[in-house]
Write a protein that holds these residues in place. Structure first.
Motif, PDB file in Angstrom:
ATOM      1  N   ARG A  33       5.718  10.292  -5.848  1.00 32.44           N
ATOM      2  CA  ARG A  33       5.286  10.597  -4.477  1.00 32.44           C
ATOM      3  C   ARG A  33       3.771  10.640  -4.380  1.00 32.44           C
ATOM      4  NH1 ARG A  33       8.950  11.276   0.017  1.00 32.44           N
ATOM      5  NH2 ARG A  33      11.001  11.098  -0.934  1.00 32.44           N
ATOM      6  N   PHE A  34       3.122  11.273  -5.360  1.00 37.50           N
ATOM      7  CA  PHE A  34       1.673  11.343  -5.316  1.00 37.50           C
ATOM      8  C   PHE A  34       1.063   9.973  -5.570  1.00 37.50           C
ATOM      9  CE2 PHE A  34      -2.547  12.357  -7.132  1.00 37.50           C
ATOM     10  CZ  PHE A  34      -3.064  13.003  -6.025  1.00 37.50           C
ATOM     11  N   GLY A  35       1.726   9.181  -6.424  1.00 33.59           N
ATOM     12  CA  GLY A  35       1.226   7.847  -6.719  1.00 33.59           C
ATOM     13  C   GLY A  35       1.125   6.962  -5.492  1.00 33.59           C
ATOM     14  N   TYR A  36       2.053   7.152  -4.542  1.00 31.31           N
ATOM     15  CA  TYR A  36       2.001   6.331  -3.323  1.00 31.31           C
ATOM     16  C   TYR A  36       0.742   6.600  -2.508  1.00 31.31           C
ATOM     17  CZ  TYR A  36       6.764   4.574  -3.890  1.00 31.31           C
ATOM     18  OH  TYR A  36       7.884   3.935  -4.352  1.00 31.31           O
ATOM     19  N   TYR A  37       0.235   7.842  -2.540  1.00 29.04           N
ATOM     20  CA  TYR A  37      -1.014   8.142  -1.828  1.00 29.04           C
ATOM     21  C   TYR A  37      -2.198   7.387  -2.428  1.00 29.04           C
ATOM     22  CZ  TYR A  37       1.086  12.145   0.642  1.00 29.04           C
ATOM     23  OH  TYR A  37       1.854  12.952   1.454  1.00 29.04           O
ATOM     24  N   ILE A  38      -2.152   7.167  -3.744  1.00 33.01           N
ATOM     25  CA  ILE A  38      -3.254   6.504  -4.438  1.00 33.01           C
ATOM     26  C   ILE A  38      -3.109   4.988  -4.403  1.00 33.01           C
ATOM     27  CG2 ILE A  38      -4.509   6.407  -6.643  1.00 33.01           C
ATOM     28  CD1 ILE A  38      -4.667   9.057  -5.230  1.00 33.01           C
ATOM     29  N   THR A  39      -1.919   4.498  -4.070  1.00 33.29           N
ATOM     30  CA  THR A  39      -1.673   3.058  -4.081  1.00 33.29           C
ATOM     31  C   THR A  39      -2.666   2.271  -3.221  1.00 33.29           C
ATOM     32  OG1 THR A  39       0.659   3.349  -4.627  1.00 33.29           O
ATOM     33  CG2 THR A  39       0.049   1.276  -3.596  1.00 33.29           C
ATOM     34  N   PRO A  40      -3.100   2.754  -2.040  1.00 31.61           N
ATOM     35  CA  PRO A  40      -4.104   1.981  -1.291  1.00 31.61           C
ATOM     36  C   PRO A  40      -5.382   1.720  -2.081  1.00 31.61           C
ATOM     37  CG  PRO A  40      -3.082   3.579   0.154  1.00 31.61           C
ATOM     38  CD  PRO A  40      -2.591   3.893  -1.229  1.00 31.61           C
ATOM     39  N   ILE A  41      -5.781   2.661  -2.951  1.00 27.04           N
ATOM     40  CA  ILE A  41      -6.962   2.426  -3.779  1.00 27.04           C
ATOM     41  C   ILE A  41      -6.646   1.374  -4.835  1.00 27.04           C
ATOM     42  CG2 ILE A  41      -8.674   3.489  -5.301  1.00 27.04           C
ATOM     43  CD1 ILE A  41      -8.137   6.148  -3.915  1.00 27.04           C
TER      44      ILE A  41
ATOM     45  N   ALA B 280       2.594 -10.008 -11.084  1.00 26.02           N
ATOM     46  CA  ALA B 280       3.290  -8.787 -11.490  1.00 26.02           C
ATOM     47  C   ALA B 280       4.122  -8.212 -10.349  1.00 26.02           C
ATOM     48  CB  ALA B 280       2.279  -7.750 -11.980  1.00 26.02           C
ATOM     49  N   LEU B 281       3.522  -8.115  -9.160  1.00 22.86           N
ATOM     50  CA  LEU B 281       4.254  -7.559  -8.022  1.00 22.86           C
ATOM     51  C   LEU B 281       5.371  -8.496  -7.570  1.00 22.86           C
ATOM     52  CD1 LEU B 281       1.282  -6.032  -6.010  1.00 22.86           C
ATOM     53  CD2 LEU B 281       3.125  -4.775  -7.124  1.00 22.86           C
ATOM     54  N   GLY B 282       5.132  -9.789  -7.660  1.00 22.93           N
ATOM     55  CA  GLY B 282       6.188 -10.734  -7.333  1.00 22.93           C
ATOM     56  C   GLY B 282       7.358 -10.616  -8.278  1.00 22.93           C
ATOM     57  N   LEU B 283       7.063 -10.433  -9.568  1.00 24.92           N
ATOM     58  CA  LEU B 283       8.131 -10.257 -10.560  1.00 24.92           C
ATOM     59  C   LEU B 283       8.890  -8.957 -10.318  1.00 24.92           C
ATOM     60  CD1 LEU B 283       9.515 -11.280 -13.124  1.00 24.92           C
ATOM     61  CD2 LEU B 283       7.763 -10.053 -14.455  1.00 24.92           C
ATOM     62  N   VAL B 284       8.149  -7.888 -10.026  1.00 23.60           N
ATOM     63  CA  VAL B 284       8.797  -6.603  -9.721  1.00 23.60           C
ATOM     64  C   VAL B 284       9.742  -6.745  -8.538  1.00 23.60           C
ATOM     65  CG1 VAL B 284       8.367  -4.284  -8.794  1.00 23.60           C
ATOM     66  CG2 VAL B 284       7.010  -5.131 -10.717  1.00 23.60           C
ATOM     67  N   LEU B 285       9.272  -7.402  -7.479  1.00 26.15           N
ATOM     68  CA  LEU B 285      10.100  -7.573  -6.286  1.00 26.15           C
ATOM     69  C   LEU B 285      11.330  -8.425  -6.594  1.00 26.15           C
ATOM     70  CD1 LEU B 285      10.381  -7.035  -3.246  1.00 26.15           C
ATOM     71  CD2 LEU B 285       9.068  -9.126  -2.839  1.00 26.15           C
TER      72      LEU B 285
ATOM     73  N   PHE C 114       7.682   2.685 -13.902  1.00 26.81           N
ATOM     74  CA  PHE C 114       7.047   1.377 -13.750  1.00 26.81           C
ATOM     75  C   PHE C 114       5.911   1.436 -12.740  1.00 26.81           C
ATOM     76  CE2 PHE C 114      11.512   0.541 -14.945  1.00 26.81           C
ATOM     77  CZ  PHE C 114      11.284  -0.113 -16.147  1.00 26.81           C
ATOM     78  N   ARG C 115       6.129   2.149 -11.619  1.00 29.60           N
ATOM     79  CA  ARG C 115       5.071   2.244 -10.621  1.00 29.60           C
ATOM     80  C   ARG C 115       3.878   3.043 -11.157  1.00 29.60           C
ATOM     81  NH1 ARG C 115       9.786   2.221  -7.333  1.00 29.60           N
ATOM     82  NH2 ARG C 115      10.058   4.471  -7.509  1.00 29.60           N
ATOM     83  N   SER C 116       4.156   4.133 -11.893  1.00 30.87           N
ATOM     84  CA  SER C 116       3.072   4.921 -12.477  1.00 30.87           C
ATOM     85  C   SER C 116       2.328   4.124 -13.541  1.00 30.87           C
ATOM     86  CB  SER C 116       3.621   6.218 -13.083  1.00 30.87           C
ATOM     87  OG  SER C 116       4.146   7.069 -12.085  1.00 30.87           O
ATOM     88  N   ALA C 117       3.071   3.331 -14.311  1.00 34.48           N
ATOM     89  CA  ALA C 117       2.433   2.505 -15.343  1.00 34.48           C
ATOM     90  C   ALA C 117       1.515   1.469 -14.712  1.00 34.48           C
ATOM     91  CB  ALA C 117       3.501   1.827 -16.199  1.00 34.48           C
ATOM     92  N   MET C 118       1.946   0.870 -13.597  1.00 36.47           N
ATOM     93  CA  MET C 118       1.098  -0.111 -12.913  1.00 36.47           C
ATOM     94  C   MET C 118      -0.169   0.544 -12.369  1.00 36.47           C
ATOM     95  SD  MET C 118       3.840  -2.574 -10.936  1.00 36.47           S
ATOM     96  CE  MET C 118       2.526  -3.574 -10.241  1.00 36.47           C
ATOM     97  N   LEU C 119      -0.023   1.744 -11.809  1.00 30.60           N
ATOM     98  CA  LEU C 119      -1.205   2.464 -11.340  1.00 30.60           C
ATOM     99  C   LEU C 119      -2.169   2.719 -12.492  1.00 30.60           C
ATOM    100  CD1 LEU C 119       0.453   5.115  -8.992  1.00 30.60           C
ATOM    101  CD2 LEU C 119      -1.164   3.367  -8.268  1.00 30.60           C
ATOM    102  N   ALA C 120      -1.628   3.215 -13.618  1.00 30.05           N
ATOM    103  CA  ALA C 120      -2.467   3.550 -14.763  1.00 30.05           C
ATOM    104  C   ALA C 120      -3.134   2.308 -15.348  1.00 30.05           C
ATOM    105  CB  ALA C 120      -1.628   4.262 -15.828  1.00 30.05           C
ATOM    106  N   MET C 121      -2.418   1.186 -15.367  1.00 22.94           N
ATOM    107  CA  MET C 121      -2.991  -0.053 -15.888  1.00 22.94           C
ATOM    108  C   MET C 121      -4.180  -0.514 -15.048  1.00 22.94           C
ATOM    109  SD  MET C 121       0.450  -2.154 -16.952  1.00 22.94           S
ATOM    110  CE  MET C 121      -0.449  -3.685 -17.189  1.00 22.94           C
ATOM    111  N   VAL C 122      -4.024  -0.461 -13.726  1.00 22.61           N
ATOM    112  CA  VAL C 122      -5.129  -0.877 -12.849  1.00 22.61           C
ATOM    113  C   VAL C 122      -6.298   0.091 -12.980  1.00 22.61           C
ATOM    114  CG1 VAL C 122      -5.820  -1.223 -10.444  1.00 22.61           C
ATOM    115  CG2 VAL C 122      -3.619  -2.096 -11.247  1.00 22.61           C
TER     116      VAL C 122
END
Length: 324
Positions: free
Chosen positions: A258-266, A294-299, A204-212
């Protein structure tokens, strides 16, 4: 004022927790078995800055909870510095809370410190400061060795993302990167590839990164370059890398995550700027609200249904005598 107040409150919430976070007892174990180390031995270990810091806490008579405070400092300094580069710092901070803040400085101490330094490295990249960028990436790797992969972005500090700059990156960076990363890649491959160890929620986290990342490349790229030219190169490269995390997912959800978290700030940088990039009107307002929804729903779903969350984060308690 609200941004500063919220930053202080979230920092206290994270740094002064007690027996909260999935790796609380793992890091407590680190603290105990290093009790009689000396500094020279700590500096010989992988990720020496982390181990050296523990040795110093022992030397000054501090106990384990203070490690959480010290390790949260570089994360929040970097995150706040990057937030202040945004047109709406508060939006950036709010969007960071559900995924990045809860999962990193409240569980993964070493990587959270590295992420804070990578945030400073992204600022250096925006300012086209190559030496500073390289130094900050190297410093981040002293806390979490995986951060060293950001050296591959070095050529793009000075050059735009083109076929020529990609070729230059490959020529200049890949031989050195292989030398620097071979032990790190082998370590993480042995630990996480085809071992049955999975990261819950990674897909789910990787999918959100890819969507953005995909949405940026399809719909936002031109407008972003016009409105925010200084940050454009970072957002463009980051978007491609966000999509790339999906390619790692079939091999190891942990490494991808783990790598996705580094890119999350972008990712947060792009999402926080949506109100300045989408057309005005009901449709634009809905698009700008999507990250919050989306993030509110995830949380909400995560906190209500995840046994992982129940075990790691509840009940929330702090050694400052607060309890929720």
């Amino acid at each position: 004022m609200l941004f500063a107040l919220l930053t202080v409150l979230i920092f206290a919430f994270v740094a002064f927790r007690y027996e909260v976070g999935c790796d609380w007892f793992g890091y407590a174990g680190h603290f105990e078995y290093t009790r009689y180390w000396d500094a020279s031995y700590a500096l010989e270990k992988r990720e020496p800055a982390y181990w050296w810091l523990i040795v110093q806490l022992h030397a000054f008579g501090f106990e384990y909870p203070y490690l959480n405070v010290l390790m949260a400092i570089p994360f929040f300094l970097g995150l706040v510095a990057l937030a202040k580069r945004q047109p709406d710092p508060l939006a950036f901070l709010v969007l960071a809370f559900p995924v990045l803040i809860i999962n990193m400085p409240m569980s993964a101490l070493r990587q959270s410190a590295a992420i804070g330094l990578i945030c400073f490295a992204l600022i250096a990249m925006q300012d086209r400061r190559l030496v500073r960028f390289v130094a900050l990436v190297a410093a981040a790797a002293l806390f979490h060795a995986s951060a060293i992969v950001f050296l591959a972005l070095g050529p793009f500090v000075k050059y735009r993302l083109t076929l020529a700059s990609i070729a230059l990156s490959a020529i200049l960076v890949l031989p050195g990167a292989y030398f620097l990363l071979s032990d790190t890649v082998e370590f993480y491959a042995d630990r996480y590839v085809n071992t049955g160890i999975d990261a819950r929620g990674a897909i789910f986290r990787s999918a959100m990164l890819a969507m953005v990342g995909g949405y940026f490349l399809i719909a936002l790229k031109r407008k972003y370059k016009e409105r925010f030219p200084t940050d454009y190169n970072v957002a463009l490269i980051g978007s491609w890398v966000m999509i790339g995390t999906l390619a790692i997912l079939p091999f190891s959800s942990v490494i991808s995550d783990r790598f996705g978290y580094y890119i999350t700030p972008i990712q947060l940088m792009i999402m926080a700027r949506l109100p300045y990039l989408v057309p005005r009107g009901p449709q634009g307002s809905l698009i700008a609200a999507c990250p919050y929804l989306a993030l509110g729903l995830v949380l909400l779903v995560w906190t209500a249904n995840s046994s992982h969350f129940q075990q790691c984060y509840l009940p929330y308690q702090t050694w400052l005598s607060w309890k929720y």
